[in-house]
Design a protein around this motif. Structure first.
Motif, mmCIF file in Angstrom:
data_model
loop_
_atom_site.group_PDB
_atom_site.id
_atom_site.type_symbol
_atom_site.label_atom_id
_atom_site.label_comp_id
_atom_site.label_asym_id
_atom_site.label_seq_id
_atom_site.Cartn_x
_atom_site.Cartn_y
_atom_site.Cartn_z
ATOM 1 N N PRO A 64 123.891 114.662 34.397
ATOM 2 C CA PRO A 64 123.370 113.288 34.659
ATOM 3 C C PRO A 64 121.484 112.920 34.049
ATOM 4 O O PRO A 64 121.828 112.196 34.147
ATOM 5 N N ALA A 65 121.574 114.131 35.218
ATOM 6 C CA ALA A 65 119.906 113.291 35.668
ATOM 7 C C ALA A 65 119.774 114.334 33.726
ATOM 8 O O ALA A 65 118.222 113.172 33.570
ATOM 9 N N GLN A 66 119.700 114.597 33.353
ATOM 10 C CA GLN A 66 119.094 114.637 31.721
ATOM 11 C C GLN A 66 119.267 113.779 30.870
ATOM 12 O O GLN A 66 118.847 113.639 29.575
ATOM 13 N N VAL A 67 120.032 112.722 30.794
ATOM 14 C CA VAL A 67 120.092 111.181 30.812
ATOM 15 C C VAL A 67 119.862 110.481 30.891
ATOM 16 O O VAL A 67 119.873 110.220 32.153
ATOM 17 N N GLU A 68 118.700 109.617 29.949
ATOM 18 C CA GLU A 68 117.696 108.596 30.795
ATOM 19 C C GLU A 68 117.549 107.591 29.389
ATOM 20 O O GLU A 68 117.844 107.942 27.783
ATOM 21 N N LEU A 69 118.259 106.482 30.029
ATOM 22 C CA LEU A 69 118.347 104.821 29.089
ATOM 23 C C LEU A 69 116.911 104.771 28.881
ATOM 24 O O LEU A 69 115.820 104.201 29.882
ATOM 25 N N VAL A 70 115.694 104.971 27.477
ATOM 26 C CA VAL A 70 115.142 104.973 27.002
ATOM 27 C C VAL A 70 114.837 103.011 26.601
ATOM 28 O O VAL A 70 113.157 103.057 26.252
ATOM 29 N N SER A 71 116.209 102.449 25.812
ATOM 30 C CA SER A 71 115.439 101.538 25.439
ATOM 31 C C SER A 71 117.236 100.675 25.477
ATOM 32 O O SER A 71 118.026 101.415 25.177
ATOM 33 N N GLY A 72 116.505 99.148 25.672
ATOM 34 C CA GLY A 72 118.230 98.236 25.503
ATOM 35 C C GLY A 72 118.710 98.393 26.599
ATOM 36 O O GLY A 72 120.014 97.993 26.485
ATOM 37 N N PRO A 73 118.237 97.991 27.704
ATOM 38 C CA PRO A 73 118.755 97.882 29.050
ATOM 39 C C PRO A 73 120.032 96.827 29.118
ATOM 40 O O PRO A 73 120.873 96.490 29.181
ATOM 41 N N SER A 74 119.783 95.409 28.502
ATOM 42 C CA SER A 74 120.083 93.909 28.305
ATOM 43 C C SER A 74 120.808 94.173 27.331
ATOM 44 O O SER A 74 121.283 93.096 26.952
ATOM 45 N N SER A 75 120.817 94.753 26.470
ATOM 46 C CA SER A 75 121.399 94.494 24.610
ATOM 47 C C SER A 75 122.828 95.474 24.405
ATOM 48 O O SER A 75 122.995 96.918 24.805
ATOM 49 N N ARG A 76 123.386 95.478 23.619
ATOM 50 C CA ARG A 76 124.360 96.522 23.260
ATOM 51 C C ARG A 76 123.502 97.744 22.702
ATOM 52 O O ARG A 76 125.072 98.472 22.661
ATOM 53 N N VAL A 77 122.917 97.238 21.840
ATOM 54 C CA VAL A 77 122.386 98.700 21.022
ATOM 55 C C VAL A 77 120.858 99.305 22.394
ATOM 56 O O VAL A 77 120.093 98.333 22.478
ATOM 57 N N LYS A 78 121.397 100.469 22.352
ATOM 58 C CA LYS A 78 120.596 100.957 22.740
ATOM 59 C C LYS A 78 119.584 102.677 22.609
ATOM 60 O O LYS A 78 120.685 103.383 21.248
ATOM 61 N N GLN A 79 119.458 102.814 23.599
ATOM 62 C CA GLN A 79 118.698 104.417 23.347
ATOM 63 C C GLN A 79 118.578 105.058 24.121
ATOM 64 O O GLN A 79 118.037 105.011 25.267
ATOM 65 N N PHE A 80 119.349 106.399 24.762
ATOM 66 C CA PHE A 80 118.963 107.116 24.933
ATOM 67 C C PHE A 80 118.680 108.846 25.002
ATOM 68 O O PHE A 80 118.643 109.247 24.031
ATOM 69 N N LYS A 81 117.872 109.154 25.951
ATOM 70 C CA LYS A 81 117.111 110.248 25.632
ATOM 71 C C LYS A 81 117.839 111.547 26.568
ATOM 72 O O LYS A 81 118.337 111.183 28.025
ATOM 73 N N LEU A 82 118.296 112.432 25.520
ATOM 74 C CA LEU A 82 118.669 113.606 26.386
ATOM 75 C C LEU A 82 118.279 114.623 26.350
ATOM 76 O O LEU A 82 117.891 115.519 25.441
ATOM 77 N N ALA A 83 117.681 114.822 27.752
ATOM 78 C CA ALA A 83 117.054 115.948 27.935
ATOM 79 C C ALA A 83 116.987 117.645 28.080
ATOM 80 O O ALA A 83 118.759 117.925 28.387
ATOM 81 N N GLU A 84 116.580 119.049 27.841
ATOM 82 C CA GLU A 84 117.251 120.151 27.605
ATOM 83 C C GLU A 84 118.220 120.077 26.783
ATOM 84 O O GLU A 84 119.536 121.019 27.408
ATOM 85 N N VAL A 85 118.358 119.449 25.747
ATOM 86 C CA VAL A 85 118.843 120.379 24.743
ATOM 87 C C VAL A 85 119.079 120.950 23.007
ATOM 88 O O VAL A 85 117.713 121.063 23.872
ATOM 89 N N ASP A 86 119.636 122.063 23.092
ATOM 90 C CA ASP A 86 120.697 123.303 21.872
ATOM 91 C C ASP A 86 120.525 122.192 20.725
ATOM 92 O O ASP A 86 121.460 121.422 20.922
#
Length: 122
Positions: free
Chosen positions: A70-92
């Motif tokens: 869970p710590a590798q997934v971060e909400l980076v935009s759209g906290p109050s919108s249906r359209v969001k962007q999540f940053k997934l870290a340390e991925v291949d």
């Protein structure tokens, strides 16, 4: 590298992170990856959109789906919108793309959305 049919759903950040575009449908019966919604991955979560609960549920679903903590997934935009962007870290990135292609290919159209009749058909 050849482009994939899912490359418009995310962008890479460095060698080991992606920012995934997500369309969230909160308050659904159960959490699931649905497929594409334009240039976003459509997901459903059971949590309501109050108090950030749908955001947390969305991050948890993405972590579970892509085998991340869970710590590798971060909400980076759209906290109050249906359209969001999540940053997934340390991925291949290549493995992520392959998994995303399978998910989008397995997704079915949203049956709750009424289909418009083809105006050219009698």
């Amino acid at each position: 590298m050849a482009t994939s049919h899912v490359d418009d759903l995310f962008r890479t950040e460095g060698d080991d992170a992606v920012v995934l575009h997500v369309h969230v449908q909160p308050g659904s019966g159960r959490a699931a990856i649905v497929g594409r919604h334009g240039t976003a991955l459509k997901i459903r979560v059971a949590a309501p959109p109050e108090g950030g609960r749908a955001n947390t549920a969305s991050a948890d679903l993405l972590a579970e789906t892509f085998g991340l903590k869970p710590a590798q997934v971060e909400l980076v935009s759209g906290p109050s919108s249906r359209v969001k962007q999540f940053k997934l870290a340390e991925v291949d990135v290549d493995a992520f793309r392959t998994r995303l292609e399978r998910l989008v290919g397995a997704g079915r159209p949203d049956k709750s959305t009424p289909q418009k009749a083809d105006p050219l058909q009698p």
